[in-house]
Design a protein around this motif. Structure first.
Motif, short mmCIF file in Angstrom:
data_model
loop_
_atom_site.label_atom_id
_atom_site.label_comp_id
_atom_site.label_asym_id
_atom_site.label_seq_id
_atom_site.Cartn_x
_atom_site.Cartn_y
_atom_site.Cartn_z
N MET A 128 0.82 -1.21 0.00
CA MET A 128 0.00 0.00 0.00
C MET A 128 0.86 1.27 0.00
O MET A 128 0.54 2.25 -0.68
CB MET A 128 -0.94 -0.01 1.20
N ILE A 129 1.93 1.26 0.76
CA ILE A 129 2.81 2.44 0.80
C ILE A 129 3.36 2.74 -0.59
O ILE A 129 3.30 3.88 -1.07
CB ILE A 129 3.98 2.22 1.80
N ILE A 130 3.89 1.72 -1.25
CA ILE A 130 4.44 1.90 -2.59
C ILE A 130 3.33 2.31 -3.57
O ILE A 130 3.53 3.16 -4.44
CB ILE A 130 5.14 0.62 -3.07
N GLY A 131 2.15 1.71 -3.41
CA GLY A 131 1.03 2.04 -4.29
C GLY A 131 0.61 3.49 -4.19
O GLY A 131 0.35 4.16 -5.19
N VAL A 132 0.53 3.99 -2.96
CA VAL A 132 0.17 5.39 -2.75
C VAL A 132 1.24 6.31 -3.33
O VAL A 132 0.96 7.28 -4.03
CB VAL A 132 -0.05 5.68 -1.25
N LYS A 133 2.50 6.00 -3.04
CA LYS A 133 3.59 6.87 -3.48
C LYS A 133 3.75 6.92 -5.00
O LYS A 133 4.25 7.90 -5.55
CB LYS A 133 4.90 6.44 -2.81
N ASN A 134 3.32 5.85 -5.67
CA ASN A 134 3.41 5.82 -7.13
C ASN A 134 2.12 6.23 -7.82
O ASN A 134 2.06 6.23 -9.05
CB ASN A 134 3.83 4.42 -7.59
N GLY A 135 1.09 6.55 -7.04
CA GLY A 135 -0.16 6.98 -7.63
C GLY A 135 -1.04 5.86 -8.14
O GLY A 135 -2.02 6.10 -8.84
N TRP A 136 -0.72 4.62 -7.77
CA TRP A 136 -1.56 3.51 -8.18
C TRP A 136 -2.80 3.40 -7.29
O TRP A 136 -3.81 2.82 -7.69
CB TRP A 136 -0.81 2.18 -8.08
N LEU A 137 -2.69 3.93 -6.07
CA LEU A 137 -3.78 3.91 -5.10
C LEU A 137 -4.10 5.35 -4.68
O LEU A 137 -3.19 6.18 -4.59
CB LEU A 137 -3.40 3.09 -3.86
N ASN A 138 -5.36 5.60 -4.40
CA ASN A 138 -5.78 6.93 -3.96
C ASN A 138 -5.19 7.26 -2.59
O ASN A 138 -5.30 6.49 -1.64
CB ASN A 138 -7.31 6.98 -3.89
N ASN A 139 -4.55 8.40 -2.50
CA ASN A 139 -3.86 8.82 -1.28
C ASN A 139 -4.80 8.87 -0.08
O ASN A 139 -4.50 8.31 0.99
CB ASN A 139 -3.22 10.19 -1.51
N GLU A 140 -5.92 9.55 -0.22
CA GLU A 140 -6.82 9.75 0.92
C GLU A 140 -7.49 8.46 1.36
O GLU A 140 -7.89 8.31 2.51
CB GLU A 140 -7.88 10.80 0.57
N GLU A 141 -7.59 7.52 0.45
CA GLU A 141 -8.26 6.25 0.75
C GLU A 141 -7.33 5.23 1.39
O GLU A 141 -7.72 4.49 2.31
CB GLU A 141 -8.84 5.69 -0.56
N TYR A 142 -6.07 5.19 0.92
CA TYR A 142 -5.17 4.13 1.34
C TYR A 142 -4.03 4.57 2.26
O TYR A 142 -3.54 3.78 3.06
CB TYR A 142 -4.57 3.43 0.11
N ALA A 143 -3.60 5.82 2.15
CA ALA A 143 -2.48 6.27 2.99
C ALA A 143 -2.79 6.17 4.48
O ALA A 143 -1.93 5.74 5.26
CB ALA A 143 -2.07 7.69 2.61
N PRO A 144 -4.00 6.53 4.94
CA PRO A 144 -4.28 6.37 6.38
C PRO A 144 -4.23 4.91 6.83
O PRO A 144 -3.81 4.62 7.96
CB PRO A 144 -5.71 6.93 6.52
N ILE A 145 -4.64 3.99 5.94
CA ILE A 145 -4.59 2.56 6.29
C ILE A 145 -3.14 2.11 6.42
O ILE A 145 -2.76 1.41 7.36
CB ILE A 145 -5.32 1.72 5.23
N ALA A 146 -2.32 2.54 5.46
CA ALA A 146 -0.90 2.16 5.48
C ALA A 146 -0.19 2.75 6.68
O ALA A 146 0.63 2.09 7.32
CB ALA A 146 -0.23 2.60 4.18
N ARG A 147 -0.51 4.01 7.00
CA ARG A 147 0.12 4.65 8.17
C ARG A 147 -0.25 3.92 9.46
O ARG A 147 0.60 3.62 10.29
CB ARG A 147 -0.32 6.11 8.27
N ARG A 148 -1.53 3.62 9.60
CA ARG A 148 -1.98 2.93 10.80
C ARG A 148 -1.33 1.55 10.91
O ARG A 148 -0.97 1.10 12.01
CB ARG A 148 -3.51 2.80 10.77
N ALA A 149 -1.17 0.88 9.76
CA ALA A 149 -0.53 -0.44 9.77
C ALA A 149 0.92 -0.33 10.24
O ALA A 149 1.38 -1.15 11.04
CB ALA A 149 -0.60 -1.06 8.38
N TRP A 150 1.64 0.67 9.76
CA TRP A 150 3.02 0.86 10.18
C TRP A 150 3.11 1.11 11.69
O TRP A 150 3.94 0.51 12.38
CB TRP A 150 3.65 2.01 9.41
N LEU A 151 2.24 1.97 12.18
CA LEU A 151 2.24 2.23 13.62
C LEU A 151 1.91 0.96 14.40
O LEU A 151 2.50 0.69 15.45
CB LEU A 151 1.22 3.33 13.94
N GLY A 152 0.97 0.19 13.88
CA GLY A 152 0.62 -1.06 14.54
C GLY A 152 1.77 -2.05 14.54
O GLY A 152 2.04 -2.71 15.55
N LEU A 153 2.48 -2.14 13.44
CA LEU A 153 3.63 -3.05 13.36
C LEU A 153 4.71 -2.66 14.35
O LEU A 153 5.33 -3.53 14.99
CB LEU A 153 4.20 -3.05 11.94
#
Length: 372
Positions: A295-320
């Motif tokens: 998800m992180i790579i997808g957001v940074k490359n524009g393959w995934l919508n930032n507002e939709e996926y970046a919060p999920i990826a951030r929360r996952a990193w914090l959780g890890l």
């Protein structure tokens, strides 16, 4: 006069508000608490790798899980321009040319062939031809049919696929990573083209309508780390594949379908369970880190919508990061797991700390978060 001034200022206020929203959107991957600072976490995990022993296949040949971790450490050191860390990682590898030569995995199996991604990455950094000469045969031999090939292997080879094709989901990282690195090291498109063709085969044969993958066709369970290999395999391939490649659209479709459905299964830790769609299972960190990386790579490359996926990826990193112990070992990693048609089997799999299967994707996330 005051009224007109107020009206005139409305567009300015609106623009400032919109700018602040956009700025906030760009900061999902910044401003982490100290414990979750990607640079700090990555450095700690690199040091942890350097103080641990090799993980071997039955006491001979370096295991793919260590290769994944070593590769991640090297990518992290590159991203942070840490020349001292690169030097130390290289010193660990130099022993394999002579003193520890017997630990080089033989290129006879998909898991062992992926070792080639490591010397190929070292070659891209150092331009030392010894690394190219060591790494390239691991990529080439995946498409060179051995004399003792069985009927199944001959069948795949005749169709233009790797003789190592098994339609096992973890293959799609093991094959694509070494072929992608061979492409980067040589510029020869045959490597990336063969990897893309292989990925399309696996997607067409194995991906379900919900974007996920059974651990095996006869084992109807969505095992986290198994699906994680598919997620990171597609991610690495898309990051290397030319925009005009004929298979790119198909792979992107499979990738985005998987990411869309993974959103539905985020648990209370912000991560994913041992069996992805089973809410009564435990949080498993290795697969979760792979999904976060994708998800992180997808957001940074524009393959995934930032507002939709970046919060999920951030929360996952914090959780890890909450699962990292005082030794810089990631906990709650499922041990190596073969397929079994039993839900109870997956529920009761042992969980360990510091296993390379978990250390590796945390490092991948760390350097992905730092990429600009």
């Amino acid at each position: 006069m005051m009224k007109n001034r107020f009206i005139f200022s409305l567009p300015v206020i609106l623009l400032a508000f919109l700018f602040s929203i956009n700025l906030e959107a760009q900061n999902y991957f910044d401003n982490f608490p100290v414990k979750a600072d990607p640079k700090l976490v990555g450095n700690n995990l690199c040091k942890r790798l350097l103080e641990t022993k090799h993980q071997l296949y039955f006491d001979k040949g370096i295991h793919y899980a260590e290769v994944c971790t070593w590769y991640g450490a090297l990518r992290f050191a590159e991203q942070t321009v840490n020349k001292d860390m690169i030097k130390k990682l290289r010193a660990r590898f130099e022993l394999l040319f002579e003193i520890e030569k017997e630990l080089l995995p033989p290129p006879v199996h998909v898991d062992q062939n992926m070792f080639g991604c490591l010397p190929l990455r070292f070659y891209s950094i150092t331009k030392d031809k010894r690394y190219l000469d060591l790494g390239l045969p691991y990529a080439d031999s995946q498409w060179t049919l051995p004399k003792n090939a069985n009927e199944e292997e001959q069948k795949w080879n005749k169709k233009g696929y790797s003789w190592q094709t098994r339609l096992w989901i973890d293959d799609m990282y093991m094959i694509t990573i070494v072929q992608s690195e061979a492409y980067k090291a040589t510029g020869d498109v045959k490597y990336i083209n063969r990897a893309a063709k292989e990925m399309v085969l696996y997607l067409d044969e194995l991906q379900h309508d919900n974007g996920l993958f059974f651990h095996a066709p006869d084992v109807p369970y969505y095992w986290g780390r198994g699906d994680g290999w598919m997620a990171v395999g597609m991610t690495e391939l898309l990051a290397s594949l030319p925009d005009n490649d004929s298979n790119r659209a198909r792979i992107m479709k499979g990738y985005q379908l998987m990411m869309k459905n993974l959103k539905k299964y985020v648990n209370t830790d912000g991560l994913w369970n041992q069996l992805i769609d089973q809410p009564d299972f435990w949080t498993e960190t290795s697969g979760s880190a792979m999904f976060a990386y994708a998800m992180i790579i997808g957001v940074k490359n524009g393959w995934l919508n930032n507002e939709e996926y970046a919060p999920i990826a951030r929360r996952a990193w914090l959780g890890l990061c909450n699962y990292l112990d005082s030794n810089n070992d990631i906990t709650e990693v499922c041990v190596g797991t073969g397929k079994k048609n039993s839900k109870e089997y997956y529920l009761k799999r042992p969980r360990i700390a510091g296993d390379y299967h978990g250390q590796a994707p945390i490092l991948w996330c760390a350097y992905a978060l730092l990429e600009k």
